[in-house]
Design a protein around this motif. Structure first.
Motif, mmCIF file in Angstrom:
data_model
loop_
_atom_site.group_PDB
_atom_site.id
_atom_site.type_symbol
_atom_site.label_atom_id
_atom_site.label_comp_id
_atom_site.label_asym_id
_atom_site.label_seq_id
_atom_site.Cartn_x
_atom_site.Cartn_y
_atom_site.Cartn_z
ATOM 1 N N LEU A 236 -28.870 -10.574 -20.886
ATOM 2 C CA LEU A 236 -27.842 -9.570 -20.658
ATOM 3 C C LEU A 236 -28.432 -8.348 -19.956
ATOM 4 C CD1 LEU A 236 -24.863 -8.789 -21.178
ATOM 5 C CD2 LEU A 236 -25.650 -7.695 -23.277
ATOM 6 N N PHE A 237 -27.867 -7.987 -18.818
ATOM 7 C CA PHE A 237 -28.295 -6.804 -18.064
ATOM 8 C C PHE A 237 -27.281 -5.680 -18.282
ATOM 9 C CE2 PHE A 237 -28.465 -4.330 -14.044
ATOM 10 C CZ PHE A 237 -29.758 -3.863 -14.167
ATOM 11 N N LEU A 238 -26.006 -5.978 -18.055
ATOM 12 C CA LEU A 238 -24.911 -5.042 -18.336
ATOM 13 C C LEU A 238 -23.776 -5.820 -18.981
ATOM 14 C CD1 LEU A 238 -24.730 -2.966 -15.020
ATOM 15 C CD2 LEU A 238 -25.445 -2.130 -17.251
ATOM 16 N N GLY A 239 -23.264 -5.313 -20.080
ATOM 17 C CA GLY A 239 -22.218 -6.034 -20.797
ATOM 18 C C GLY A 239 -20.866 -5.347 -20.739
ATOM 19 N N ASN A 240 -19.846 -6.133 -21.015
ATOM 20 C CA ASN A 240 -18.482 -5.647 -21.138
ATOM 21 C C ASN A 240 -18.006 -4.886 -19.900
ATOM 22 O OD1 ASN A 240 -16.055 -5.440 -22.494
ATOM 23 N ND2 ASN A 240 -16.629 -3.522 -23.484
ATOM 24 N N LEU A 241 -18.182 -5.500 -18.735
ATOM 25 C CA LEU A 241 -17.738 -4.913 -17.475
ATOM 26 C C LEU A 241 -16.364 -5.460 -17.105
ATOM 27 C CD1 LEU A 241 -21.066 -5.303 -15.483
ATOM 28 C CD2 LEU A 241 -20.166 -3.211 -16.499
ATOM 29 N N LYS A 242 -15.698 -4.753 -16.196
ATOM 30 C CA LYS A 242 -14.406 -5.210 -15.695
ATOM 31 C C LYS A 242 -14.463 -5.262 -14.172
ATOM 32 C CE LYS A 242 -11.473 -3.430 -19.436
ATOM 33 N NZ LYS A 242 -12.450 -3.737 -20.395
ATOM 34 N N ALA A 243 -13.728 -6.235 -13.607
ATOM 35 C CA ALA A 243 -13.693 -6.388 -12.154
ATOM 36 C C ALA A 243 -12.295 -6.784 -11.706
ATOM 37 C CB ALA A 243 -14.687 -7.448 -11.707
ATOM 38 N N LYS A 244 -12.052 -6.528 -10.432
ATOM 39 C CA LYS A 244 -10.792 -6.929 -9.803
ATOM 40 C C LYS A 244 -11.128 -7.838 -8.623
ATOM 41 C CE LYS A 244 -6.560 -5.057 -7.830
ATOM 42 N NZ LYS A 244 -5.796 -3.821 -7.621
ATOM 43 N N VAL A 245 -10.474 -8.984 -8.560
ATOM 44 C CA VAL A 245 -10.692 -9.925 -7.464
ATOM 45 C C VAL A 245 -10.052 -9.353 -6.204
ATOM 46 C CG1 VAL A 245 -10.245 -12.258 -6.595
ATOM 47 C CG2 VAL A 245 -10.737 -11.913 -9.024
ATOM 48 N N MET A 246 -10.845 -9.233 -5.141
ATOM 49 C CA MET A 246 -10.356 -8.699 -3.872
ATOM 50 C C MET A 246 -10.034 -9.821 -2.887
ATOM 51 S SD MET A 246 -10.354 -5.683 -4.862
ATOM 52 C CE MET A 246 -9.763 -4.825 -3.434
ATOM 53 N N ARG A 247 -10.831 -10.899 -2.959
ATOM 54 C CA ARG A 247 -10.581 -12.039 -2.058
ATOM 55 C C ARG A 247 -11.184 -13.302 -2.654
ATOM 56 N NH1 ARG A 247 -14.215 -8.728 0.106
ATOM 57 N NH2 ARG A 247 -12.633 -7.606 1.274
ATOM 58 N N VAL A 248 -10.553 -14.417 -2.326
ATOM 59 C CA VAL A 248 -11.059 -15.735 -2.716
ATOM 60 C C VAL A 248 -11.240 -16.526 -1.429
ATOM 61 C CG1 VAL A 248 -10.606 -17.839 -4.028
ATOM 62 C CG2 VAL A 248 -9.818 -15.635 -4.923
ATOM 63 N N LEU A 249 -12.494 -16.889 -1.132
ATOM 64 C CA LEU A 249 -12.798 -17.601 0.107
ATOM 65 C C LEU A 249 -12.754 -19.113 -0.106
ATOM 66 C CD1 LEU A 249 -15.775 -15.387 1.311
ATOM 67 C CD2 LEU A 249 -13.370 -15.192 1.929
ATOM 68 N N ASP A 250 -12.564 -19.844 0.975
ATOM 69 C CA ASP A 250 -12.461 -21.306 0.921
ATOM 70 C C ASP A 250 -13.691 -21.972 0.320
ATOM 71 O OD1 ASP A 250 -10.045 -21.029 2.192
ATOM 72 O OD2 ASP A 250 -10.852 -21.390 4.190
ATOM 73 N N LYS A 251 -14.831 -21.369 0.519
ATOM 74 C CA LYS A 251 -16.087 -21.984 0.078
ATOM 75 C C LYS A 251 -16.371 -21.765 -1.407
ATOM 76 C CE LYS A 251 -17.872 -21.141 4.664
ATOM 77 N NZ LYS A 251 -18.608 -20.165 5.454
ATOM 78 N N GLY A 252 -15.404 -21.279 -2.163
ATOM 79 C CA GLY A 252 -15.608 -21.059 -3.587
ATOM 80 C C GLY A 252 -16.290 -19.742 -3.901
ATOM 81 N N ILE A 253 -16.238 -18.780 -2.983
ATOM 82 C CA ILE A 253 -16.820 -17.455 -3.208
ATOM 83 C C ILE A 253 -15.696 -16.503 -3.597
ATOM 84 C CG2 ILE A 253 -18.102 -15.518 -2.181
ATOM 85 C CD1 ILE A 253 -19.825 -17.999 -2.464
#
Length: 114
Positions: free
Chosen positions: A59-76
């Motif tokens: 564990l480096f940083l815990g309990n973070l939140k993120a928002k998906v900005m884009r989903v690319l075809d290659k699974g990124i």
């Protein structure tokens, strides 16, 4: 995409799901955003999720939140960090800065070797 994005081997996101934690490798990371590799299962633009950032499976940083900005075809899946505490921002900045320093040193050593 205004900031330096670092490719840091051994960095993973552990996405907190109802069923079980899902661990995926991070493709690149900056002080404000990151991308990780996964088949775009249930991810879509605008989606928000909680996760832990792992460094070398620890564990480096815990309990973070993120928002998906884009989903690319290659699974990124490209995401922005959300609602980070100041100490979390500082720790993340330090990680990205260390990677930048190493890259600069490697380039310098390569030039001197030629």
């Amino acid at each position: 995409r205004q900031e330096f994005r670092a490719r840091v081997p051994g960095v993973y996101v552990r996405v907190i799901t109802k069923a079980f934690p899902q661990i995926c490798p991070v493709s690149d990371i900056s002080a404000t955003c990151f991308a990780f590799a996964d088949s775009p299962r249930n991810y879509s633009s605008g989606m928000e999720f909680s996760f832990d950032l792992l460094l070398g499976k620890r564990l480096f940083l815990g309990n973070l939140k993120a928002k998906v900005m884009r989903v690319l075809d290659k699974g990124i899946i490209g995401c922005n960090f959300m609602e980070m505490e100041r100490r979390q921002e500082i720790k993340l900045d330090k990680l990205v800065l260390e990677v930048q320093k190493r890259l600069i040193e490697l380039r310098k050593a390569k030039r001197e070797a030629q």
